[in-house]
Write an enzyme that holds these catalytic residues in place. Structure first.
Site, PDB file in Angstrom:
ATOM      1  N   ARG A   1       5.431 -18.319   8.362  1.00  0.00           N
ATOM      2  CA  ARG A   1       6.120 -17.083   8.757  1.00  0.00           C
ATOM      3  C   ARG A   1       7.498 -17.090   8.116  1.00  0.00           C
ATOM      4  O   ARG A   1       8.407 -17.748   8.580  1.00  0.00           O
ATOM      5  CB  ARG A   1       6.222 -16.925  10.274  1.00  0.00           C
ATOM      6  CG  ARG A   1       6.844 -15.571  10.647  1.00  0.00           C
ATOM      7  CD  ARG A   1       6.811 -15.278  12.121  1.00  0.00           C
ATOM      8  NE  ARG A   1       5.457 -15.137  12.616  1.00  0.00           N
ATOM      9  CZ  ARG A   1       4.709 -14.042  12.467  1.00  0.00           C
ATOM     10  NH1 ARG A   1       5.190 -13.001  11.838  1.00  0.00           N
ATOM     11  NH2 ARG A   1       3.500 -14.001  12.960  1.00  0.00           N
TER      12      ARG A   1
ATOM     13  N   CYS B   1      -6.801  -0.798   3.366  1.00  0.00           N
ATOM     14  CA  CYS B   1      -6.206  -1.874   2.583  1.00  0.00           C
ATOM     15  C   CYS B   1      -6.469  -3.206   3.253  1.00  0.00           C
ATOM     16  O   CYS B   1      -6.926  -3.258   4.389  1.00  0.00           O
ATOM     17  CB  CYS B   1      -4.701  -1.648   2.442  1.00  0.00           C
ATOM     18  SG  CYS B   1      -3.825  -1.725   4.016  1.00  0.00           S
TER      19      CYS B   1
ATOM     20  N   CYS C   1       0.799  -1.236   0.000  1.00  0.00           N
ATOM     21  CA  CYS C   1       0.000   0.000   0.000  1.00  0.00           C
ATOM     22  C   CYS C   1       0.833   1.289   0.000  1.00  0.00           C
ATOM     23  O   CYS C   1       0.431   2.254  -0.653  1.00  0.00           O
ATOM     24  CB  CYS C   1      -1.047  -0.012   1.104  1.00  0.00           C
ATOM     25  SG  CYS C   1      -0.389  -0.085   2.763  1.00  0.00           S
TER      26      CYS C   1
HETATM   27  P1  ATP Z   1       1.920 -11.058  11.940  1.00  0.00           P
HETATM   28  O1  ATP Z   1       1.246 -10.450  13.126  1.00  0.00           O
HETATM   29  O2  ATP Z   1       1.578 -12.496  11.699  1.00  0.00           O
HETATM   30  O3  ATP Z   1       3.389 -10.784  11.901  1.00  0.00           O
HETATM   31  P2  ATP Z   1       1.423  -8.734  10.448  1.00  0.00           P
HETATM   32  O4  ATP Z   1       0.440  -8.036  11.311  1.00  0.00           O
HETATM   33  O5  ATP Z   1       2.849  -8.344  10.505  1.00  0.00           O
HETATM   34  O6  ATP Z   1       1.303 -10.312  10.679  1.00  0.00           O
HETATM   35  P3  ATP Z   1       0.508  -7.425   8.115  1.00  0.00           P
HETATM   36  O7  ATP Z   1       1.624  -6.479   8.010  1.00  0.00           O
HETATM   37  O8  ATP Z   1      -0.770  -6.896   8.610  1.00  0.00           O
HETATM   38  O9  ATP Z   1       0.908  -8.695   8.963  1.00  0.00           O
HETATM   39  O10 ATP Z   1       0.361  -8.159   6.711  1.00  0.00           O
HETATM   40  C1  ATP Z   1      -0.862  -8.694   6.253  1.00  0.00           C
HETATM   41  C2  ATP Z   1      -0.788 -10.131   5.896  1.00  0.00           C
HETATM   42  O11 ATP Z   1       0.460 -10.495   5.319  1.00  0.00           O
HETATM   43  C3  ATP Z   1      -0.921 -11.061   7.067  1.00  0.00           C
HETATM   44  O12 ATP Z   1      -2.278 -11.207   7.435  1.00  0.00           O
HETATM   45  C4  ATP Z   1      -0.361 -12.337   6.504  1.00  0.00           C
HETATM   46  O13 ATP Z   1      -1.312 -12.967   5.685  1.00  0.00           O
HETATM   47  C5  ATP Z   1       0.767 -11.843   5.631  1.00  0.00           C
HETATM   48  N1  ATP Z   1       2.071 -11.928   6.313  1.00  0.00           N
HETATM   49  C6  ATP Z   1       2.621 -11.018   7.141  1.00  0.00           C
HETATM   50  N2  ATP Z   1       3.839 -11.417   7.558  1.00  0.00           N
HETATM   51  C7  ATP Z   1       4.053 -12.625   6.960  1.00  0.00           C
HETATM   52  C8  ATP Z   1       5.147 -13.550   6.976  1.00  0.00           C
HETATM   53  N3  ATP Z   1       6.241 -13.306   7.675  1.00  0.00           N
HETATM   54  N4  ATP Z   1       5.040 -14.674   6.248  1.00  0.00           N
HETATM   55  C9  ATP Z   1       3.935 -14.921   5.509  1.00  0.00           C
HETATM   56  N5  ATP Z   1       2.877 -14.096   5.461  1.00  0.00           N
HETATM   57  C10 ATP Z   1       2.922 -12.950   6.162  1.00  0.00           C
HETATM   58 ZN    ZN Z   2      -1.556  -1.907   3.574  1.00  0.00          ZN
HETATM   59 MG    MG Z   3       4.499  -9.149  11.483  1.00  0.00          MG
END
Ligand code: ATP
Ligand code: ZN
Ligand code: MG
Length: 503
Positions: A345, A462, A304
């Site tokens: 992750r 987003c 975004c």
């Molecule tokens: P988390 O709390 O699990 O670290 P996040 O809050 O950092 O997630 P966002 O930045 O909100 O995640 O990203 C949105 C989406 O991206 C998450 O819902 C997930 O589907 C994906 N995502 C984020 N980090 C990872 C990662 N390290 N590996 C795989 N997918 C990820």
């Molecule tokens: Zn975003």
């Molecule tokens: Mg995270």
């Protein structure tokens, strides 16, 4: 008085008529204080002294802080002194700047600030003195930002750990689980994936790639396209400028992969490096460090920010609202460090990120529709056991300028989508996997990037659709055997590629 600013002004030369200068200062100071503080408070010139080309003065005020008055005073002084005595202002700084401000909670433990300072806190009142503040810091409002930072740190100390950031919103029906192992282990055993050559990455072979692309297609054809989203293709590197505007740079500096550039592509400059590679067959790290620049960007963290950059400085026509686009080309990179686990992750993952911009009413309506379409996918195509939760911490809602009414109505903030992973334990005692989220952020980014509507208010939001997470959630509940997969998913997937046999 509440605030006191001691300034030191260096003139281009000692004035020929110091007495005239000393007579001039009080008038100029009074005018400047009146103009910048007005009826919002009071201000006075508390001290003035001239030695040679050095002018020292102290401004005090109640209400507004006095640095704007100092800047106005210096402007006027240069004009008057230049005209009367052919002397200018060469530079200025603040040996000491002390202000008083309110805090929302008690100071629980000492704070740090990266500027020379002293901080005293008594009850809910802080007194911050910055020392040796340079001209740039006075011109560029460092004091106001330092005060906001102290207030934010104290707020965090008070809310963190106490506030519940997780509130159940919806819960799907309970489903019978047909698999209880870690799907990553299963995929490794079947040679569907292989742990990548660098940290936290996976190589997806044909079957895993096919399944992940199936997830992507489902998101596009069952959620985004029916709701009028269209695709954009964005660059993969995010500039520091963009991340300064979104706040990511201050929020997540330890989670980025930074991008550096070669200082030159002239082969002659790289000769020692290449020669060392030829002789040692190792990476000459010291030599390499000399030949690349300090980081100048980061590898995409989320899509975004760059989408907001694309819209920056533009006015969006009424007919194009709500604007609905998504990117699926930039791959997300994050330094997850100790948190890495399996395919869920990782340091490099694939996301579709829909971004929407519109009036508050349009975004609320769109959120409802997105929630419906997502529910359709998770309930009837993937047949998952999943739930949603409101996860925006109260202190964030506040610092984002959200009123209490909003906090209760849950308009601005984030909804997480979570899936039960049987391999992690019971439903009640294990951590569920956040596999995507959905946010409305109000006008935070439309303001930061100056994105305007023809009229009214413009909000944005987003949703991060994590494809590795969709896949992991699905396989963790349904297993790796296609016979156990829901019919609708099998339809979307079509025939799987034949596994490659390794001997
Ligand atoms: P988390 O709390 O699990 O670290 P996040 O809050 O950092 O997630 P966002 O930045 O909100 O995640 O990203 C949105 C989406 O991206 C998450 O819902 C997930 O589907 C994906 N995502 C984020 N980090 C990872 C990662 N390290 N590996 C795989 N997918 C990820
Ligand atoms: Zn975003
Ligand atoms: Mg995270």
């Amino acid at each position: 008085m509440e605030h006191a600013l001691q300034a030191e002004i260096t003139l281009s030369a000692a004035p020929a008529d110091p007495a005239a200068l000393e007579r001039l200062i009080p008038t100029v100071a009074e005018e400047s204080l009146k103009r910048s503080i007005g009826t919002r408070g009071t201000g006075k010139l508390a001290h003035v002294g001239l030695t040679g080309d050095r002018l020292r003065l102290t401004l005090e005020s109640d209400g507004p802080r006095p640095h704007q008055a100092l800047l106005a005073l210096i402007r006027r002084l240069s004009e008057e002194l230049g005209r009367a005595q052919k002397v200018g202002v060469r530079s200025f700084s603040a040996p000491s700047y002390r202000v008083r401000f309110d805090l929302e909670g008690d100071l629980k433990h000492p704070l740090t600030l990266p500027l020379p300072h002293t901080l005293h806190v008594e009850g809910r009142v802080g007194t911050l003195e910055l020392r040796d503040l340079p001209e740039e810091g006075l011109r560029d409002n460092w004091m106001d930002r330092a005060v906001t930072l102290v207030q934010e740190k104290v707020r965090r100390q008070n809310y963190e750990g106490k506030e519940q950031y997780w509130d159940l919103l919806t819960q799907s029906p309970r489903r019978e689980m047909t698999f209880e192992l870690d799907p990553t282990e299963g995929m490794i055993a079947r040679q569907w994936i292989r742990s990548g050559p660098t940290k936290g990455k996976w190589f997806l072979g044909p079957t895993a790639a096919h399944l992940m692309r199936t997830m992507e297609r489902i998101a596009r054809t069952e959620v985004l396209e029916p709701l009028g989203f269209t695709e954009v293709v964005q660059p993969h590197h995010d500039s520091f400028d963009i991340l300064l505007k979104t706040g990511h740079l201050e929020g997540l500096p330890g989670e980025f992969y930074y991008v550096t550039e070669p200082r030159t592509r002239d082969p002659a400059a790289w000769e020692t490096f290449t020669d060392l590679v030829k002789i040692t067959r190792k990476v000459p790290e010291g030599e390499l460090a000399k030949l690349v620049s300090p980081p100048s960007a980061v590898s995409c963290y989320a899509q975004c920010p760059t989408i907001y950059w694309w819209l920056s400085g533009r006015t969006i026509a009424e007919e194009s609202l709500p604007l609905r686009v998504f990117d699926r080309s930039a791959v997300s990179n994050r330094y997850e460090s100790g948190g890495r686990h399996g395919l869920e992750r990782v340091d490099e993952f694939h996301r579709i990120e829909p971004v929407y911009v519109g009036t508050p009413a349009q975004l609320l309506e769109l959120r409802t529709k997105l929630l419906e379409r997502y529910a359709h996918v998770f309930d009837t195509i993937l047949e998952l056991e999943w739930r949603t939760a409101w996860v925006t911490p109260f202190y964030m809602q506040q610092s984002g300028g959200v009123g209490v009414e909003d906090a209760q109505a849950r308009v601005k903030g984030t909804i997480d989508f979570e899936a039960y992973l049987p391999y992690r334990g019971t439903r009640e005692n294990s951590e569920w996997l956040e596999f995507q989220n959905l946010s409305i952020v109000g006008d935070k980014y439309t303001k930061a990037f100056t994105i305007r509507p023809q009229k009214g208010e413009l909000w944005s939001g987003c949703s991060g659709i994590g494809l590795e997470r969709w896949l992991t959630a699905f396989l963790a509940q349904k297993g790796l055997d296609p016979d156990g997969w829901p019919a609708k998913f099998r339809e979307h997937a079509g025939p799987l590629p034949r596994d490659i046999r390794f001997l």
